[in-house]
Design a protein around this motif. Structure first.
Motif, PDB file in Angstrom:
ATOM      1  N   CYS A 179       0.761  -1.118   0.260  1.00 35.47           N
ATOM      2  CA  CYS A 179      -0.072   0.123   0.217  1.00 35.47           C
ATOM      3  C   CYS A 179       0.956   1.297  -0.029  1.00 35.47           C
ATOM      4  CB  CYS A 179      -0.899  -0.034   1.077  1.00 35.47           C
ATOM      5  SG  CYS A 179      -0.134   0.247   2.801  1.00 35.47           S
ATOM      6  N   VAL A 180       0.287   2.343  -0.094  1.00 39.70           N
ATOM      7  CA  VAL A 180       1.048   3.724  -0.061  1.00 39.70           C
ATOM      8  C   VAL A 180       0.619   4.557   1.133  1.00 39.70           C
ATOM      9  CG1 VAL A 180       1.517   5.653  -1.419  1.00 39.70           C
ATOM     10  CG2 VAL A 180       1.184   3.987  -2.475  1.00 39.70           C
ATOM     11  N   ASN A 181       1.658   4.613   1.876  1.00 34.74           N
ATOM     12  CA  ASN A 181       1.871   5.617   3.126  1.00 34.74           C
ATOM     13  C   ASN A 181       2.059   7.100   2.655  1.00 34.74           C
ATOM     14  OD1 ASN A 181       1.259   6.340   5.605  1.00 34.74           O
ATOM     15  ND2 ASN A 181       3.020   5.224   6.309  1.00 34.74           N
ATOM     16  N   LEU A 182       1.167   7.969   2.924  1.00 30.66           N
ATOM     17  CA  LEU A 182       1.611   9.332   2.668  1.00 30.66           C
ATOM     18  C   LEU A 182       1.972  10.017   3.770  1.00 30.66           C
ATOM     19  CD1 LEU A 182       1.369  12.141   0.824  1.00 30.66           C
ATOM     20  CD2 LEU A 182      -0.984  12.186   1.372  1.00 30.66           C
ATOM     21  N   VAL A 183       3.175  10.268   3.863  1.00 36.23           N
ATOM     22  CA  VAL A 183       4.012  10.994   4.970  1.00 36.23           C
ATOM     23  C   VAL A 183       3.896  12.550   4.481  1.00 36.23           C
ATOM     24  CG1 VAL A 183       5.970  11.329   6.221  1.00 36.23           C
ATOM     25  CG2 VAL A 183       5.459   9.082   5.139  1.00 36.23           C
ATOM     26  N   LEU A 184       2.936  13.412   5.412  1.00 29.47           N
ATOM     27  CA  LEU A 184       2.858  14.904   4.918  1.00 29.47           C
ATOM     28  C   LEU A 184       4.043  15.480   5.473  1.00 29.47           C
ATOM     29  CD1 LEU A 184      -0.896  15.066   6.437  1.00 29.47           C
ATOM     30  CD2 LEU A 184      -0.022  14.857   4.054  1.00 29.47           C
ATOM     31  N   GLY A 185       4.498  16.571   4.638  1.00 32.50           N
ATOM     32  CA  GLY A 185       5.641  17.301   5.049  1.00 32.50           C
ATOM     33  C   GLY A 185       5.196  18.486   5.850  1.00 32.50           C
ATOM     34  N   ASP A 186       6.406  19.635   6.099  1.00 37.81           N
ATOM     35  CA  ASP A 186       5.815  20.617   6.768  1.00 37.81           C
ATOM     36  C   ASP A 186       5.890  21.822   6.200  1.00 37.81           C
ATOM     37  OD1 ASP A 186       8.431  20.535   6.356  1.00 37.81           O
ATOM     38  OD2 ASP A 186       9.061  20.633   8.332  1.00 37.81           O
ATOM     39  N   ASP A 187       5.829  21.652   4.709  1.00 40.08           N
ATOM     40  CA  ASP A 187       5.966  23.213   3.876  1.00 40.08           C
ATOM     41  C   ASP A 187       4.857  23.814   4.115  1.00 40.08           C
ATOM     42  OD1 ASP A 187       6.830  24.914   2.084  1.00 40.08           O
ATOM     43  OD2 ASP A 187       7.705  23.380   0.600  1.00 40.08           O
ATOM     44  N   THR A 188       4.805  25.070   3.735  1.00 41.57           N
ATOM     45  CA  THR A 188       3.793  25.918   3.705  1.00 41.57           C
ATOM     46  C   THR A 188       3.124  26.159   2.490  1.00 41.57           C
ATOM     47  OG1 THR A 188       5.014  28.063   3.487  1.00 41.57           O
ATOM     48  CG2 THR A 188       4.347  27.399   5.730  1.00 41.57           C
ATOM     49  N   LEU A 189       3.819  25.525   1.384  1.00 38.08           N
ATOM     50  CA  LEU A 189       3.187  25.613   0.070  1.00 38.08           C
ATOM     51  C   LEU A 189       2.713  24.193  -0.138  1.00 38.08           C
ATOM     52  CD1 LEU A 189       3.255  27.100  -2.726  1.00 38.08           C
ATOM     53  CD2 LEU A 189       5.418  26.045  -3.368  1.00 38.08           C
ATOM     54  N   PHE A 190       1.457  24.284  -0.857  1.00 41.53           N
ATOM     55  CA  PHE A 190       0.764  22.806  -1.166  1.00 41.53           C
ATOM     56  C   PHE A 190       0.824  22.577  -2.457  1.00 41.53           C
ATOM     57  CE2 PHE A 190      -1.203  24.855   2.790  1.00 41.53           C
ATOM     58  CZ  PHE A 190      -0.931  24.246   3.680  1.00 41.53           C
ATOM     59  N   ALA A 191       0.678  21.076  -2.765  1.00 44.99           N
ATOM     60  CA  ALA A 191       0.752  20.704  -3.917  1.00 44.99           C
ATOM     61  C   ALA A 191      -0.714  20.603  -4.493  1.00 44.99           C
ATOM     62  CB  ALA A 191       0.740  19.064  -3.721  1.00 44.99           C
ATOM     63  N   GLU A 192      -0.760  20.763  -6.022  1.00 50.75           N
ATOM     64  CA  GLU A 192      -1.811  21.057  -6.711  1.00 50.75           C
ATOM     65  C   GLU A 192      -2.016  19.576  -7.326  1.00 50.75           C
ATOM     66  OE1 GLU A 192      -3.936  23.711  -6.936  1.00 50.75           O
ATOM     67  OE2 GLU A 192      -2.620  24.740  -5.625  1.00 50.75           O
ATOM     68  N   SER A 193      -3.301  19.513  -7.871  1.00 54.67           N
ATOM     69  CA  SER A 193      -3.807  18.073  -8.285  1.00 54.67           C
ATOM     70  C   SER A 193      -2.925  18.095  -9.800  1.00 54.67           C
ATOM     71  CB  SER A 193      -5.231  18.175  -8.782  1.00 54.67           C
ATOM     72  OG  SER A 193      -5.725  16.849  -9.376  1.00 54.67           O
ATOM     73  N   GLY A 194      -2.236  16.927  -9.808  1.00 56.86           N
ATOM     74  CA  GLY A 194      -1.514  16.699 -10.937  1.00 56.86           C
ATOM     75  C   GLY A 194       0.054  16.697 -10.788  1.00 56.86           C
ATOM     76  N   ASP A 195       0.388  17.270  -9.557  1.00 60.39           N
ATOM     77  CA  ASP A 195       1.936  17.266  -9.266  1.00 60.39           C
ATOM     78  C   ASP A 195       2.501  16.174  -8.897  1.00 60.39           C
ATOM     79  OD1 ASP A 195       1.528  20.064  -9.579  1.00 60.39           O
ATOM     80  OD2 ASP A 195       1.629  20.380  -7.419  1.00 60.39           O
ATOM     81  N   THR A 196       3.792  15.882  -9.256  1.00 58.64           N
ATOM     82  CA  THR A 196       4.367  14.907  -9.005  1.00 58.64           C
ATOM     83  C   THR A 196       5.170  15.130  -7.486  1.00 58.64           C
ATOM     84  OG1 THR A 196       4.813  14.335 -11.143  1.00 58.64           O
ATOM     85  CG2 THR A 196       6.182  13.391  -9.565  1.00 58.64           C
ATOM     86  N   LEU A 197       4.889  14.192  -6.538  1.00 56.74           N
ATOM     87  CA  LEU A 197       5.583  14.541  -5.231  1.00 56.74           C
ATOM     88  C   LEU A 197       6.685  13.278  -4.948  1.00 56.74           C
ATOM     89  CD1 LEU A 197       2.252  14.878  -3.146  1.00 56.74           C
ATOM     90  CD2 LEU A 197       3.745  16.726  -4.157  1.00 56.74           C
ATOM     91  N   ILE A 198       7.425  13.517  -3.825  1.00 59.00           N
ATOM     92  CA  ILE A 198       8.722  12.615  -3.866  1.00 59.00           C
ATOM     93  C   ILE A 198       8.126  11.218  -3.427  1.00 59.00           C
ATOM     94  CG2 ILE A 198      10.405  12.227  -1.959  1.00 59.00           C
ATOM     95  CD1 ILE A 198      10.083  15.456  -1.518  1.00 59.00           C
TER      96      ILE A 198
END
Length: 136
Positions: free
Chosen positions: A104-123
């Motif tokens: 499964c995939v575990n989403l580990v939330l970061g601490d940045d103040t800038l938020f990802a938009e739908s369609g972005d590629t994350l780490i």
């Protein structure tokens, strides 16, 4: 209403119900609008379409699609159904869901103040299997 029109209407309604039902059983909700993000991996270790996505053990989405990007990399589309902000430095980490090796995939939330938009590629990251941990 003549007989042919009624038969056509019932057939069309049956096809629509079948389509929605099959997708529902696969874990895809075609009636719900979800955001999608991408993660790039070298090896997904058996992750499948329809696998769960969790944040702190709470299910927030599913794996929507897996595609071969080039000869070495895979791109995984992750659909998030819940409405919450995802910082851009968040990590999609592939983990073992149980002792049988289900991924499964575990989403580990970061601490940045800038938020990802739908369609972005994350780490992306992958957790070692039980066999790798024992070997180490």
């Amino acid at each position: 209403m003549n007989k042919e029109l009624r038969i056509g209407f019932v057939a069309l309604l049956s096809i629509i119900i079948l389509f929605v039902g099959v997708n529902y059983l696969k874990g895809l909700n075609v009636l719900n609008k979800s955001r999608y993000f991408y993660a790039e991996y070298n090896n997904i270790g058996g992750l499948e379409v329809g696998s769960s996505v969790f944040v702190n053990g709470y299910g927030v989405g599913i794996v929507g699609d897996v595609e071969l990007l080039n000869s070495n990399d895979l791109i995984v589309q992750i659909n998030i159904d819940k409405d919450f902000e995802i910082p851009v430095n968040s990590i999609f980490k592939i983990v073992n869901q149980d002792l049988m090796g289900t991924k499964c995939v575990n989403l580990v939330l970061g601490d940045d103040t800038l938020f990802a938009e739908s369609g972005d590629t994350l780490i992306s990251n992958i957790e070692g299997s039980l066999q790798d941990e024992v070997s180490a």
